[in-house]
Design a protein around this motif. Structure first.
Motif, mmCIF file in Angstrom:
data_model
loop_
_atom_site.group_PDB
_atom_site.id
_atom_site.type_symbol
_atom_site.label_atom_id
_atom_site.label_comp_id
_atom_site.label_asym_id
_atom_site.label_seq_id
_atom_site.Cartn_x
_atom_site.Cartn_y
_atom_site.Cartn_z
ATOM 1 N N SER A 479 0.729 -1.116 0.046
ATOM 2 C CA SER A 479 -0.055 0.120 0.023
ATOM 3 C C SER A 479 0.710 1.211 0.052
ATOM 4 N N PHE A 480 0.694 2.155 -1.095
ATOM 5 C CA PHE A 480 1.134 3.426 -1.194
ATOM 6 C C PHE A 480 0.222 4.345 -1.069
ATOM 7 N N SER A 481 0.194 5.284 0.196
ATOM 8 C CA SER A 481 -0.889 6.226 0.210
ATOM 9 C C SER A 481 -0.822 7.505 -0.215
ATOM 10 N N TRP A 482 0.712 7.916 -0.376
ATOM 11 C CA TRP A 482 0.899 9.409 -0.508
ATOM 12 C C TRP A 482 0.616 9.884 -1.811
ATOM 13 N N ASP A 483 1.136 11.284 -2.058
ATOM 14 C CA ASP A 483 0.463 12.036 -3.189
ATOM 15 C C ASP A 483 0.582 11.355 -4.425
ATOM 16 N N GLU A 484 1.696 10.781 -4.503
ATOM 17 C CA GLU A 484 2.212 10.405 -5.909
ATOM 18 C C GLU A 484 2.123 8.832 -6.014
ATOM 19 N N GLY A 485 1.812 8.107 -5.116
ATOM 20 C CA GLY A 485 1.572 6.697 -4.893
ATOM 21 C C GLY A 485 2.728 5.873 -4.961
ATOM 22 N N ALA A 486 3.019 4.898 -5.754
ATOM 23 C CA ALA A 486 4.193 3.948 -5.696
ATOM 24 C C ALA A 486 5.390 4.431 -6.756
ATOM 25 N N CYS A 487 5.394 5.746 -7.028
ATOM 26 C CA CYS A 487 6.381 6.286 -7.802
ATOM 27 C C CYS A 487 7.980 5.786 -7.146
ATOM 28 N N TYR A 488 7.896 6.222 -5.791
ATOM 29 C CA TYR A 488 9.185 5.828 -5.045
ATOM 30 C C TYR A 488 9.186 4.229 -4.805
ATOM 31 N N ALA A 489 8.577 3.571 -5.060
ATOM 32 C CA ALA A 489 8.661 2.101 -4.605
ATOM 33 C C ALA A 489 10.108 1.541 -5.110
ATOM 34 N N PRO A 490 10.820 0.963 -4.208
ATOM 35 C CA PRO A 490 12.086 0.141 -4.562
ATOM 36 C C PRO A 490 11.916 -0.818 -5.746
ATOM 37 N N LYS A 491 12.767 -0.772 -6.522
ATOM 38 C CA LYS A 491 12.603 -1.755 -7.891
ATOM 39 C C LYS A 491 12.507 -3.201 -7.439
ATOM 40 N N GLU A 492 13.084 -3.588 -6.120
ATOM 41 C CA GLU A 492 12.939 -5.147 -5.610
ATOM 42 C C GLU A 492 11.443 -5.504 -5.798
ATOM 43 N N ILE A 493 10.529 -4.817 -5.463
ATOM 44 C CA ILE A 493 9.036 -5.051 -5.284
ATOM 45 C C ILE A 493 8.208 -4.549 -6.214
ATOM 46 N N TRP A 494 8.535 -4.081 -7.324
ATOM 47 C CA TRP A 494 7.822 -3.731 -8.545
ATOM 48 C C TRP A 494 6.999 -4.773 -9.025
ATOM 49 N N ASN A 495 7.329 -5.875 -8.932
ATOM 50 C CA ASN A 495 6.455 -7.034 -9.463
ATOM 51 C C ASN A 495 5.119 -6.924 -8.869
ATOM 52 N N SER A 496 5.232 -6.534 -7.701
ATOM 53 C CA SER A 496 3.949 -6.909 -6.643
ATOM 54 C C SER A 496 2.738 -5.916 -7.168
ATOM 55 N N MET A 497 1.534 -6.086 -6.625
ATOM 56 C CA MET A 497 0.571 -5.327 -6.608
ATOM 57 C C MET A 497 0.654 -3.973 -5.903
ATOM 58 N N MET A 498 0.427 -2.784 -6.452
ATOM 59 C CA MET A 498 0.261 -1.601 -5.620
ATOM 60 C C MET A 498 -1.003 -0.998 -5.503
ATOM 61 N N LEU A 499 -1.309 -0.700 -4.196
ATOM 62 C CA LEU A 499 -2.421 -0.004 -3.929
ATOM 63 C C LEU A 499 -2.301 1.346 -3.706
ATOM 64 N N VAL A 500 -2.699 2.371 -4.529
ATOM 65 C CA VAL A 500 -2.463 3.708 -4.507
ATOM 66 C C VAL A 500 -3.664 4.511 -4.658
ATOM 67 N N HIS A 501 -3.333 5.671 -4.557
ATOM 68 C CA HIS A 501 -4.510 6.781 -4.681
ATOM 69 C C HIS A 501 -4.190 7.647 -6.177
ATOM 70 N N TRP A 502 -2.945 7.549 -6.521
ATOM 71 C CA TRP A 502 -2.655 8.097 -7.918
ATOM 72 C C TRP A 502 -2.145 7.095 -8.919
ATOM 73 N N GLY A 503 -3.034 7.375 -10.059
ATOM 74 C CA GLY A 503 -2.711 6.043 -10.819
ATOM 75 C C GLY A 503 -1.962 6.802 -12.168
ATOM 76 N N ASN A 504 -0.654 7.243 -11.932
ATOM 77 C CA ASN A 504 0.041 7.801 -13.064
ATOM 78 C C ASN A 504 0.857 6.628 -13.759
ATOM 79 N N THR A 505 0.369 6.340 -14.854
ATOM 80 C CA THR A 505 1.033 5.585 -15.688
ATOM 81 C C THR A 505 2.674 6.137 -16.418
ATOM 82 N N ASN A 506 2.736 7.414 -16.310
ATOM 83 C CA ASN A 506 4.141 7.977 -16.767
ATOM 84 C C ASN A 506 4.071 8.084 -18.371
ATOM 85 N N SER A 507 2.901 7.852 -19.000
ATOM 86 C CA SER A 507 2.975 8.025 -20.386
ATOM 87 C C SER A 507 3.294 9.139 -20.917
ATOM 88 N N LYS A 508 2.790 10.201 -20.044
ATOM 89 C CA LYS A 508 3.012 11.465 -20.321
ATOM 90 C C LYS A 508 3.980 12.048 -19.350
#
Length: 822
Positions: A479-508
């Motif tokens: 769970s990542f509750s802060w303003d930009e969600g899982a942007c700062y998730a460490p690379k080791e856990i990125w395969n996991s499911m992230m619960l966030v409030h900010w769904g930025n796919t970074n496509s833009k």
């Protein structure tokens, strides 16, 4: 009937005692009712609305009574509507996943799960300064204690080292000119004063200078202690010496910065001890000490909800109530208290919750310096529940629901998902709390500090548990509750499911979008963060933010207010940036969107006295918080939803008051700017949904719900055409959207967590508070029920699960549910 197999003698003394306790518990379980019935209270029925209408449900277990398997007629039960959604129990799902979320989990069969009740012991029983994790045999030490047996006493300084010009060190939230409690790094009046345990937090203990301009805050002089708060001069009573009774009677004027910032205290003079805020309030099996649950003997976990073998079976939580107990025959051969196996009937998905060391959760709650931070509730002078306005309180609410859920399991081998409870809402709000939470190596970035917490939690999981490697973490949830969600998730856990409030796919936006520098993650090296986006809609989920329960809004059913009573065309009330008094000073705030909206439609004068260029009577765009905010939302047809520092809570505000959300996000239209008629406007609006938002930012449930059926989306360059676009919807279209909002509004409500609290208060005081009465009248799926349905969908559709080999499980589903449909 529960059975216990025979075992041989002899045991160690502790094992003998444990077996006697267990035997007495089981006999008691046979002879007496398990627990007083909650039927009359009827709080928190398990939210499994997917159960077929004709079946009955056991309110305690969520299990369907009877052995019959209903025949699925999916085409009849889930007809597609004009917006390519399916409707089930009032939910407009996206067509390609609607059948999964709406029905197939309802007919899943129960499976037998062996739950192990552990009996490992801890060194010195944690010296009375911690809680033993009976699964790992590890101590979870209270704030200020450390070591294998919690016997080491820490010295947590309140102040940084002295400097010639700063005798109390440089500023930190815990800075103290009085007495520092080294176990918690908290500041109190101390010896020599009449009330030594009265808090003198932060600016309370230092002199203040008048603001340089009207409306600006006072400035604290961190080198100059405020001796007046410590004085014993009877003609000038200070904060540390004012008798509460005399203070209330004489209306003593005291320093407003001296208030009860710490948890567990209330009253104008912090003289009233009140209940502290803990996860699930320790489940009735412990004492809440400032945020950390001090569990009763035989119980453990962050909320004291996990029993050991010395606990009473009669007191086990509902999600562990066994159909059969079994004590191994070789119990006498083990060198420890024997583990106990309990066979329980459950429905998937099954969730294993890691009991992580308290530095990732409980200690963050116990040591917080501002009691309202990162919690969704506090307690009043008479211990009544006071819900907070903390948007980040959703993290605590969801965590509590998972811990108390019938989908929870202690059997990691049978689990479908693994939840790792790291409370980043507390880490970020507490980053500057005290020197021991130093950001010295993090460039002053709270995002960098928080990343390190998640990485260390990952290290702990990999070191102590075998479950991560079976899927490279793909069945784990963070769970990542802060303003930009899982942007700062460490690379080791990125395969996991992230619960966030900010769904930025970074496509833009391929960089941090927050206007607050301390949360910016651009400077975090790829060696630590990797190169992942903030959100991946194929595996992650955007959850709604926490919103404080409003009894009046519920009792008057503002969410159901009809169109004819909604006189305002468009409404937005919030910070509009630097052009307004007390507005955020950064031009990058809200990525400039709120500012552009205000330039066009501002209904409150800015600093120069100007209104918006297209100011209209039935369009309200104001930075002045209304005293009747919810009423104003419910009196509007359309309500604005725009980013703040990342996500904001405006979507939840709109939905919960039945207003059609108008989502305004960064992007430019791919269609001609010259719009000559209303048909073109309507076409342009609908086509925008097909392209998604060009900024690639997902809203709550947007990869699950069909937003076109209940919301409007326009792009940033279309702001000048806002009124024309909204007027382009005919009455039938508006009625349809309002109806759809009314169908899904409860999915933006953390009702499950609130009913857990209602249960606790009912048990403690014997009555139901007003807010609980209103929530008990609601019945549709809430945030937690929707979350479970999404997990059920993932359980059967993630491609990697087909590669598990021997780990593949019988999910108990009919064949109709094993083929994706569209």
């Amino acid at each position: 009937m529960n059975t216990i197999s025979k075992w041989r003698c002899s045991w160690s003394l502790m094992a003998t005692i444990a077996s006697i306790v267990l035997l007495v518990s089981v006999v008691h379980l046979f002879l007496f009712p398990v627990l007083p019935s909650l039927d009359s209270f009827s709080v928190r029925p398990v939210q499994n609305s997917c159960v077929p209408i004709n079946e009955s449900v056991d309110g305690r277990t969520g299990h369907v009574r009877g052995n019959s398997q209903p025949v699925l007629d999916l085409e009849h039960r889930f007809p597609a509507d004009l917006h390519r959604a399916v409707v089930y129990r009032n939910a407009p799902w996206k067509a390609e996943i609607g059948q999964w979320l709406s029905g197939c989990d309802a007919v899943a069969k129960e499976v037998s799960v062996v739950e192990t009740i552990s009996g490992s012991s801890c060194k010195n029983d944690c010296s009375g300064q911690g809680v033993c994790n009976y699964e790992l045999g590890q101590c979870r030490c209270f704030h200020g204690f450390s070591g294998e047996g919690c016997s080491e006493r820490l010295n947590l300084e309140c102040n940084y080292p002295k400097l010639p010009e700063l005798p109390y060190g440089r500023w930190v939230v815990s800075i103290c000119s009085a007495h520092c409690d080294p176990l918690r790094a908290m500041c109190f009046c101390g010896e020599g004063t009449k009330y030594p345990n009265r808090p003198t937090a932060e600016a309370c203990g230092f002199q203040l200078s008048l603001p340089s301009e009207p409306g600006a805050p006072k400035l604290a002089e961190w080198a100059k202690p405020d001796l007046d708060i410590f004085t014993t001069n009877k003609s000038k009573l200070g904060w540390c010496n004012v008798d509460p009774a005399e203070g209330y009677a004489n209306k003593v004027k005291f320093k407003e910065e001296c208030d009860c910032k710490y948890d567990c205290l209330s009253g104008q003079f912090c003289e009233v001890p009140v209940q502290c805020s803990c996860i699930n309030q320790c489940s009735g099996h412990g004492h809440c000490r400032g945020g950390f649950c001090q569990c009763a003997n035989g119980w453990y976990g962050t909320d004291c909800s996990i029993p050991s073998i010395t606990s009473s079976v009669r007191e086990w939580p509902w999600w562990l109530r066994p159909a059969q107990l079994d004590v191994p025959d070789n119990a006498h051969l083990t060198g420890k208290l024997v583990d106990l196996n309990a066979v329980v009937k459950k429905k998937r998905p099954l969730i294993y919750v890691y009991d992580l060391p308290p530095k990732f959760n409980s200690l963050l709650l116990e040591g917080r310096h501002f009691k309202f931070e990162c919690v969704n509730r506090l307690y009043s002078d008479n211990n009544a529940t006071m819900w907070t306005d903390q948007l980040y309180g959703a993290q605590m609410a969801l965590y509590e629901s998972i811990l108390a859920s019938p989908y929870r399991t202690l059997n990691g081998e049978e689990a479908d998902f693994f939840f790792a409870p790291v409370l980043d809402s507390c880490i970020i709000t507490r980053a500057d709390d005290a020197p021991h939470l130093s950001m010295e190596h993090h460039m002053g970035l709270r995002s960098s500090l928080t990343l390190e917490f998640y990485r260390k939690a990952y290290d702990h999981i990999v070191e102590h548990y075998p479950y991560w490697n079976r899927s490279s973490g793909r069945d784990h949830i963070w769970s990542f509750s802060w303003d930009e969600g899982a942007c700062y998730a460490p690379k080791e856990i990125w395969n996991s499911m992230m619960l966030v409030h900010w769904g930025n796919t970074n496509s833009k936006h391929k960089h941090s979008t927050t206007a607050y520098w301390a949360d910016n993650w651009d400077k975090i090296s790829s060696d630590r963060r990797g190169k992942h986006p903030c959100f991946d809609p194929d595996k992650d989920l955007v959850l709604p933010a926490w919103k404080r329960p409003d009894v009046n809004a519920l009792s008057t059913k503002l969410w159901a207010r009809p169109l004819e009573k909604r006189k305002t065309l468009f409404y937005f009330n919030g910070n509009l940036g630097p052009a307004y008094l007390n507005g955020r000073p950064e031009a990058s705030y809200s990525m400039g969107i709120r500012q552009k909206l205000a330039e066009e439609f501002g209904s409150t004068p800015d600093k120069d006295g100007n209104l918006g260029k297209q100011h209209a009577e039935n369009v309200i765009v104001s930075p002045l918080r209304s005293e009747s905010y919810h009423e104003d939302l419910a009196s509007s047809v359309f309500c604005g939803v725009m980013p703040g520092d990342g996500w904001s809570g405006r979507m939840e505000d709109s939905i919960l008051q039945g207003c059609i959300p108008v989502v305004i996000q960064v992007g430019s239209s791919a269609y001609p700017e010259n719009v000559n008629n209303m048909f073109d406007l309507a076409y342009k609006q609908r086509a925008t949904w097909l392209f998604m938002a060009q900024d690639g930012i997902y809203l709550p449930y947007e990869n699950v719900l069909n937003y076109e059926s209940f919301a409007v989306r326009i792009l940033e360059d279309e702001i000048p055409n806002l009124i024309k676009i909204l007027q382009g919807f005919n009455e039938t279209e508006i009625e349809n959207k309002l109806t759809s909002v009314q169908k899904i509004w409860q999915r933006f409500l953390y009702r499950d967590s609130m009913l857990l609290e209602a249960e606790r208060q009912k048990t403690a005081f014997g009555y139901v508070e007003d807010w609980a009465v209103e929530f008990l009248r609601l019945s549709e799926d809430d945030v937690f029920a929707t979350f479970i349905q999404v997990l059920h969908y993932k359980l059967h559709n993630d491609p990697w699960r087909g590669q598990l080999g021997s780990q593949k499980k019988d999910f108990g589903l009919p064949q109709e549910c094993l083929t994706r449909t569209s």
